[in-house]
Design a protein around this motif. Structure first.
Motif, mmCIF file in Angstrom:
data_model
loop_
_atom_site.group_PDB
_atom_site.id
_atom_site.type_symbol
_atom_site.label_atom_id
_atom_site.label_comp_id
_atom_site.label_asym_id
_atom_site.label_seq_id
_atom_site.Cartn_x
_atom_site.Cartn_y
_atom_site.Cartn_z
ATOM 1 N N ARG A 1 -49.819 -32.009 4.020
ATOM 2 C CA ARG A 1 -51.791 -31.501 3.815
ATOM 3 C C ARG A 1 -51.874 -30.708 2.719
ATOM 4 N NH1 ARG A 1 -55.035 -32.156 9.495
ATOM 5 N NH2 ARG A 1 -56.026 -33.580 7.810
ATOM 6 N N PRO B 1 -52.362 -36.572 3.629
ATOM 7 C CA PRO B 1 -52.002 -38.820 3.895
ATOM 8 C C PRO B 1 -52.951 -38.374 5.389
ATOM 9 C CG PRO B 1 -50.051 -37.303 3.510
ATOM 10 C CD PRO B 1 -51.167 -35.754 3.161
ATOM 11 N N VAL B 2 -53.338 -37.252 5.639
ATOM 12 C CA VAL B 2 -53.954 -37.629 7.112
ATOM 13 C C VAL B 2 -55.049 -38.699 7.147
ATOM 14 C CG1 VAL B 2 -55.187 -36.864 9.962
ATOM 15 C CG2 VAL B 2 -52.375 -35.720 8.024
ATOM 16 N N THR B 3 -56.173 -38.146 6.152
ATOM 17 C CA THR B 3 -57.015 -39.345 5.917
ATOM 18 C C THR B 3 -57.278 -39.665 5.085
ATOM 19 O OG1 THR B 3 -57.965 -36.736 4.557
ATOM 20 C CG2 THR B 3 -58.776 -36.902 7.284
ATOM 21 N N GLN B 4 -55.826 -39.522 3.968
ATOM 22 C CA GLN B 4 -56.202 -41.400 3.049
ATOM 23 C C GLN B 4 -55.362 -42.482 3.173
ATOM 24 O OE1 GLN B 4 -55.620 -37.912 -0.017
ATOM 25 N NE2 GLN B 4 -57.779 -37.262 -0.160
ATOM 26 N N ASN B 5 -55.667 -43.180 2.930
ATOM 27 C CA ASN B 5 -54.519 -44.081 3.123
ATOM 28 C C ASN B 5 -53.931 -43.952 1.887
ATOM 29 O OD1 ASN B 5 -56.031 -46.012 1.677
ATOM 30 N ND2 ASN B 5 -56.856 -47.349 3.102
ATOM 31 N N LEU C 1 -55.511 -45.298 -1.097
ATOM 32 C CA LEU C 1 -56.346 -43.856 -1.599
ATOM 33 C C LEU C 1 -55.653 -42.728 -2.095
ATOM 34 C CD1 LEU C 1 -59.694 -42.862 -1.821
ATOM 35 C CD2 LEU C 1 -59.447 -42.212 0.431
ATOM 36 N N GLU D 1 -51.447 -24.408 -4.575
ATOM 37 C CA GLU D 1 -52.977 -23.657 -3.936
ATOM 38 C C GLU D 1 -52.569 -24.508 -2.302
ATOM 39 O OE1 GLU D 1 -56.407 -23.944 -6.992
ATOM 40 O OE2 GLU D 1 -57.230 -24.709 -5.370
ATOM 41 N N HIS E 1 -61.713 -23.590 2.769
ATOM 42 C CA HIS E 1 -61.268 -24.748 1.608
ATOM 43 C C HIS E 1 -61.542 -25.889 2.378
ATOM 44 C CE1 HIS E 1 -62.346 -25.394 -2.193
ATOM 45 N NE2 HIS E 1 -60.807 -25.869 -2.336
ATOM 46 N N LEU E 2 -60.585 -25.985 3.614
ATOM 47 C CA LEU E 2 -59.934 -27.646 3.824
ATOM 48 C C LEU E 2 -60.589 -27.542 5.486
ATOM 49 C CD1 LEU E 2 -56.227 -27.002 3.118
ATOM 50 C CD2 LEU E 2 -58.348 -28.635 2.206
ATOM 51 N N PHE E 3 -60.856 -28.776 5.800
ATOM 52 C CA PHE E 3 -61.198 -28.975 7.178
ATOM 53 C C PHE E 3 -59.875 -29.665 7.841
ATOM 54 C CE2 PHE E 3 -63.584 -29.334 10.759
ATOM 55 C CZ PHE E 3 -63.538 -30.003 11.368
ATOM 56 N N HIS E 4 -59.455 -29.229 8.859
ATOM 57 C CA HIS E 4 -57.720 -29.450 9.062
ATOM 58 C C HIS E 4 -57.810 -29.605 10.812
ATOM 59 C CE1 HIS E 4 -54.717 -29.896 5.382
ATOM 60 N NE2 HIS E 4 -55.867 -30.501 5.256
ATOM 61 N N SER E 5 -57.529 -30.583 11.510
ATOM 62 C CA SER E 5 -57.612 -30.416 12.537
ATOM 63 C C SER E 5 -58.103 -29.218 13.896
ATOM 64 C CB SER E 5 -56.106 -29.719 13.293
ATOM 65 O OG SER E 5 -55.334 -30.514 12.777
ATOM 66 N N GLY E 6 -59.714 -29.980 13.308
ATOM 67 C CA GLY E 6 -61.499 -29.201 14.246
ATOM 68 C C GLY E 6 -61.342 -27.589 13.337
ATOM 69 N N TYR F 1 -61.910 -25.184 10.086
ATOM 70 C CA TYR F 1 -61.912 -24.960 8.498
ATOM 71 C C TYR F 1 -60.941 -23.652 8.909
ATOM 72 C CZ TYR F 1 -66.628 -27.700 8.093
ATOM 73 O OH TYR F 1 -67.423 -28.025 7.896
#
Lengths: 180, 172, 192
Positions: free
Chosen positions: A59, A66-70, A73, A136, A161-166, A168
């Motif tokens: 990630r 890979p969690v939000t992009q197949n 994508l 980064e 900068h990122l939104f992961h697992s609920g 920012y």
């Protein structure tokens, strides 16, 4: 790291930046601990490899997720952003050249072991005349020890900068130089 | 940066800057002598005549992510690398003339309002090449903060120079 | 380990989902597109969604313990700026009783936690009590729309409502509370 699928085409080897003077056997040869050549992956192969690897390592890999992009994508982003992904033993390495400063590359690794990243930096220094490297990474990344061992030092923090697992999260920006 | 670069003057504007969407006739605004990808793309009169001009692409079907606005006759505002999951975008602007550059503070405020209010973005960030007097004050006044200093990020005047990342995050 | 996990929908999953699109209850409860569309066209639509349509729809495969497919979820009418989308489900017939609620929870959790969606629009045809009982439908719906859809020879009334994160959390707490009450009752009843 999981096994690659059987459908990938034959790998294309690039000149090796081998850490020591081992024999140059085929990529992925008998000893997985000391690979002799990084293997450049096509965007589709890279997308599959990033999807199969543990998410905590991938990630945020050069801005990919890979969690939000197949895989479709991921492959599209890899192609569009001219990201090169290489397999080096168990690790995946990635780089993209800064179009505004060709001697600088953004790099990424999926391994906490510095050896693959060190090999990548050496390869980029030798064959791309890269002298400056930026990474980064999401806060809490397991690969930070690899970056630090390769001489990366923090040069900033990008808040939220990122939104992961609920929630920012911050992104750490790190840099190192290698004289060519 | 060259030594001849003028400072940004802190002008007070009677009327707020109004942005509108890009139209084909605005194409000349997209190319100029600012530094490429710069958050505050002010014209650089000291740019050598043979240096490539900076340019941003007009909206196109194969680049649906970009949001492009203009200050008619003066400047463009571009949100690129828009990521809706992370709700952020990279901001770059370009001013075609020094006269237009006088609107920089108002334009920056209008751009950030557009990002928050219209696009629903939570975070905006961008690249700033240090060296122009007054830039930091304009950025801070708009609510931005310096977040990172990346060495050797831009090739300029024969050598690699450092660049800063400035950004802001709204609370949800 | 959650009962149902979610992953990206892949080309390998297409045959299973295509069969579900043609299953009788699915057709009555969601849409009967599968009847009037050829095999090739159904496959092509799903392939296109996987390869290209990430901005407008996302498909997911729901897996039970051991990774077996139990169903599919997909989001559509995605409004990225408003962090809002419509969420739909299809659970394979043999898993409908056991995994329905867990499938719904897994899909909601993913689109909120990873896609940053804040509001989910639900559309359920009034006769469809597979995942939500008739009483709950009547209680939850914000809009009731007669003549909404025509599936398998009948006009259907649709119920629409939105779920925010708070709504999901409140509902989950009340489910957990009911479970605890039942468990306590069983325990105290067992002592007599």
């Amino acid at each position: 790291m999981t096994e690659t699928t059987t459908a990938v085409p034959a790998p294309r080897a690039v000149p090796a930046a081998a850490p020591t003077g081992e024999d140059t056997g085929p990529a992925g040869g008998s000893d997985p601990q000391t690979p002799t050549a990084p293997e450049l992956l096509t965007p589709e192969e890279a997308a599959r490899a990033l999807t199969d690897a543990p998410v905590r390592l991938t990630r945020g890999f050069l801005g990919l997720d890979p969690v939000t992009q197949n895989t479709a994508l991921l492959a599209r982003h890899i192609g569009d952003r001219e990201i090169q992904v290489l397999r080096y033993g168990e690790a995946l390495l990635g780089y993209t050249v800064n179009p505004l400063q060709p001697r600088q590359a953004h790099v990424a690794t999926t391994s906490a072991d510095p050896a693959p990243l060190d090999a990548l930096l050496g390869f980029l220094a030798d064959y791309q005349r890269a002298t400056s490297f930026v990474a980064e990474v999401p806060e809490g990344t397991p690969v930070l020890p690899a970056l630090e061992s390769c001489g990366f030092t923090p040069c900033g923090v990008l808040p939220g900068h990122l939104f992961h697992s609920g929630r920012y999260r911050e992104v750490l920006v790190l840099h190192t130089d290698r004289e060519g | 940066m060259t030594t001849a670069t003028p400072a940004i003057t802190d002008t007070v504007h009677e009327t707020p800057v109004r942005l509108r969407g890009y139209r084909a006739a605005d194409m000349p605004l997209l190319t100029g002598s600012w530094l490429p990808g710069e958050l505050l793309g002010l014209p650089d009169p000291g740019r050598p005549p043979f240096a490539d001009l900076a340019s941003v692409p007009p909206p196109a079907a194969d680049r649906p992510g970009d949001e492009l606005y203009v200050l008619p006759g003066g400047a463009f505002v571009r949100f690129t690398e828009v990521d809706w999951v992370h709700r952020r975008a990279r901001l770059e602007t370009g001013f075609t003339t020094e006269a237009a550059a006088a609107h920089a503070p108002g334009l920056l405020t209008a751009a950030l309002d557009r990002a928050r209010g219209t696009l629903g973005l939570r975070r905006v960030h961008g690249w700033v090449t240090p060296g122009r007097p007054g830039t930091e004050e304009v950025l801070r006044a708009a609510g931005l903060a310096r977040e990172a200093e990346v060495p050797h990020a831009l090739w300029l005047d024969g050598r690699p120079v450092g660049r800063q990342i400035w950004g802001m995050c709204s609370d949800d | 380990m959650p009962l149902v996990t979610l992953r990206h929908f892949t080309e390998d999953d297409i045959p299973v989902r295509t069969a579900l699109l043609r299953e009788a209850r699915f057709q009555a409860n969601l849409n009967d597109l599968g009847v009037v569309t050829s095999d090739e066209a159904l496959v092509a639509r799903q392939r296109k969604a996987i390869a290209e349509e990430h901005d407008v729809k996302r498909h997911f495969t729901l897996c039970g313990p051991g990774g077996a497919i139990v169903g599919f979820a997909w989001i559509s009418s995605i409004d990225w700026r408003s962090q809002c989308c419509e969420l739909s489900f299809g659970v394979l017939p043999r898993f409908r009783g056991a995994f329905g609620a867990a499938a719904v929870a897994a899909a909601h959790a993913h689109i909120r936690a990873e896609l940053n969606m804040r509001v989910v629009v639900n559309q359920v045809l009034e006769h469809n009590t597979m995942l939500v009982s008739a009483g709950e439908l009547a209680e939850r719906r914000a809009v009731r729309c007669p003549w909404d859809s025509y599936t398998v020879g009948e006009w259907r009334t649709a119920c629409y409502w939105t779920d925010s994160e708070d709504d999901v959390r409140r509902r989950q707490s009340s489910i957990d509370r009911r479970r605890r009450e039942i468990a306590d009752r069983i325990r105290s009843g067992g002592r007599t």
